[in-house]
Design a protein around this motif. Sequence first.
Motif, mmCIF file in Angstrom:
data_model
loop_
_atom_site.group_PDB
_atom_site.id
_atom_site.type_symbol
_atom_site.label_atom_id
_atom_site.label_comp_id
_atom_site.label_asym_id
_atom_site.label_seq_id
_atom_site.Cartn_x
_atom_site.Cartn_y
_atom_site.Cartn_z
ATOM 1 N N VAL A 189 -21.716 -18.087 -8.819
ATOM 2 C CA VAL A 189 -21.832 -16.643 -9.020
ATOM 3 C C VAL A 189 -20.457 -15.990 -8.982
ATOM 4 O O VAL A 189 -20.176 -15.058 -9.748
ATOM 5 C CB VAL A 189 -22.783 -16.020 -7.976
ATOM 6 C CG1 VAL A 189 -22.723 -14.498 -8.016
ATOM 7 C CG2 VAL A 189 -24.198 -16.508 -8.219
ATOM 8 N N SER A 190 -19.571 -16.464 -8.110
ATOM 9 C CA SER A 190 -18.221 -15.910 -8.052
ATOM 10 C C SER A 190 -17.506 -16.099 -9.389
ATOM 11 O O SER A 190 -16.859 -15.167 -9.899
ATOM 12 C CB SER A 190 -17.436 -16.576 -6.926
ATOM 13 O OG SER A 190 -16.113 -16.088 -6.878
ATOM 14 N N ASP A 191 -17.630 -17.290 -9.971
ATOM 15 C CA ASP A 191 -16.997 -17.546 -11.269
ATOM 16 C C ASP A 191 -17.636 -16.704 -12.365
ATOM 17 O O ASP A 191 -16.929 -16.110 -13.196
ATOM 18 C CB ASP A 191 -17.110 -19.032 -11.603
ATOM 19 C CG ASP A 191 -16.562 -19.350 -12.983
ATOM 20 O OD1 ASP A 191 -15.340 -19.319 -13.164
ATOM 21 O OD2 ASP A 191 -17.381 -19.602 -13.900
ATOM 22 N N LEU A 192 -18.969 -16.646 -12.362
ATOM 23 C CA LEU A 192 -19.694 -15.875 -13.378
ATOM 24 C C LEU A 192 -19.319 -14.403 -13.319
ATOM 25 O O LEU A 192 -18.971 -13.784 -14.341
ATOM 26 C CB LEU A 192 -21.197 -16.051 -13.169
ATOM 27 C CG LEU A 192 -22.125 -15.158 -14.005
ATOM 28 C CD1 LEU A 192 -21.979 -15.458 -15.487
ATOM 29 C CD2 LEU A 192 -23.571 -15.344 -13.546
ATOM 30 N N ALA A 193 -19.383 -13.815 -12.141
ATOM 31 C CA ALA A 193 -19.070 -12.391 -11.998
ATOM 32 C C ALA A 193 -17.609 -12.125 -12.319
ATOM 33 O O ALA A 193 -17.267 -11.086 -12.910
ATOM 34 C CB ALA A 193 -19.401 -11.918 -10.580
ATOM 35 N N GLY A 194 -16.735 -13.059 -11.948
ATOM 36 C CA GLY A 194 -15.322 -12.896 -12.264
ATOM 37 C C GLY A 194 -15.073 -12.881 -13.761
ATOM 38 O O GLY A 194 -14.259 -12.085 -14.259
ATOM 39 N N ARG A 195 -15.778 -13.737 -14.504
ATOM 40 C CA ARG A 195 -15.627 -13.747 -15.957
ATOM 41 C C ARG A 195 -16.147 -12.446 -16.565
ATOM 42 O O ARG A 195 -15.550 -11.905 -17.505
ATOM 43 C CB ARG A 195 -16.357 -14.951 -16.557
ATOM 44 C CG ARG A 195 -15.618 -16.266 -16.341
ATOM 45 C CD ARG A 195 -16.280 -17.397 -17.102
ATOM 46 N NE ARG A 195 -17.521 -17.808 -16.498
ATOM 47 C CZ ARG A 195 -18.627 -18.113 -17.171
ATOM 48 N NH1 ARG A 195 -18.667 -18.004 -18.477
ATOM 49 N NH2 ARG A 195 -19.712 -18.522 -16.542
ATOM 50 N N LEU A 196 -17.254 -11.947 -16.041
ATOM 51 C CA LEU A 196 -17.781 -10.675 -16.533
ATOM 52 C C LEU A 196 -16.802 -9.538 -16.251
ATOM 53 O O LEU A 196 -16.602 -8.654 -17.080
ATOM 54 C CB LEU A 196 -19.136 -10.380 -15.885
ATOM 55 C CG LEU A 196 -20.295 -11.291 -16.295
ATOM 56 C CD1 LEU A 196 -21.493 -11.069 -15.373
ATOM 57 C CD2 LEU A 196 -20.698 -11.055 -17.749
ATOM 58 N N ALA A 197 -16.185 -9.569 -15.070
ATOM 59 C CA ALA A 197 -15.263 -8.503 -14.692
ATOM 60 C C ALA A 197 -14.003 -8.501 -15.554
ATOM 61 O O ALA A 197 -13.344 -7.471 -15.682
ATOM 62 C CB ALA A 197 -14.876 -8.640 -13.215
#
Length: 268
Positions: A189-197
């Motif tokens: 989730v950290s990687d996913l949200a970071g990519r979205l951000a």
Amino acid sequence: MTDDLLSSDTGGVRTLTLNRPHRRNAIDPGLWAALRGALTEAAHDRAVRALVLTGAGGAFCSGADLTAAGDDHRHPLDKVRDLNDVAVLLHELPVPTVAKVTGAAVGAGWNLALGCDLVVATPESRFSQVFARRGLSPDCGGSWLLPRLAGLQQAKRLALLAETIDAEEARSLGLVTWVVPAEGIDAFVSDLAGRLALGPPVALGQTKALLNEAAGRTLREALASEARAQAVNFATADAPEAYSAFAEKREPRFTGRWHRQPPSEDTP
């Protein structure tokens, strides 16, 4: 913010954590109010580029806390409006949202997860539209979300029978995006949200709105909305930045800043 709702920011990602583990994060009136305030704040904070919603203590959310003390003089319809406010704010939030689900997501709690753009769950996660077992009907947007995500017949099955399903079945129905081992969900989730951000904030907001609104539009209406959205996108610095990054073989640096082309010499 209250102790029942924790908020943290990392690299443009705001994480809201339901923090009532003694009640499996069931939401009482105070927590509904805190959620409403936190989502309103996130919608107006330009530093927030993505939002993660999760729960503490091994559960996502077991729904509304039916045992919570409240104002007995308030009409039940007024109380449900608190839920409605949160559902609308989450749906219309102009940044991508991710539900990180560990453990139970039940009733209004499951519908909060469904109200997020993407849902990540662990194999141990369990989901239920529990309302019928309580003599109630779905709330917090469930009657709108379920048919759109899973289809009408499956929505009726889940709502009328109030069955509990596991994460893999939820994924097969389109109600969970990814199922990730519990030991890896935080990093995922950290990687996913970071990519979205890191994405273009205005364009992602436009994309989210277009997709959310598409079901109620004709093709012509959708095309007209797409044209308006592209006009908004071209007025940001992100479109020329994307072209420059492609030409220079580097990653783009998106900001969402307003950008106006200077008038050309041919402009009357």
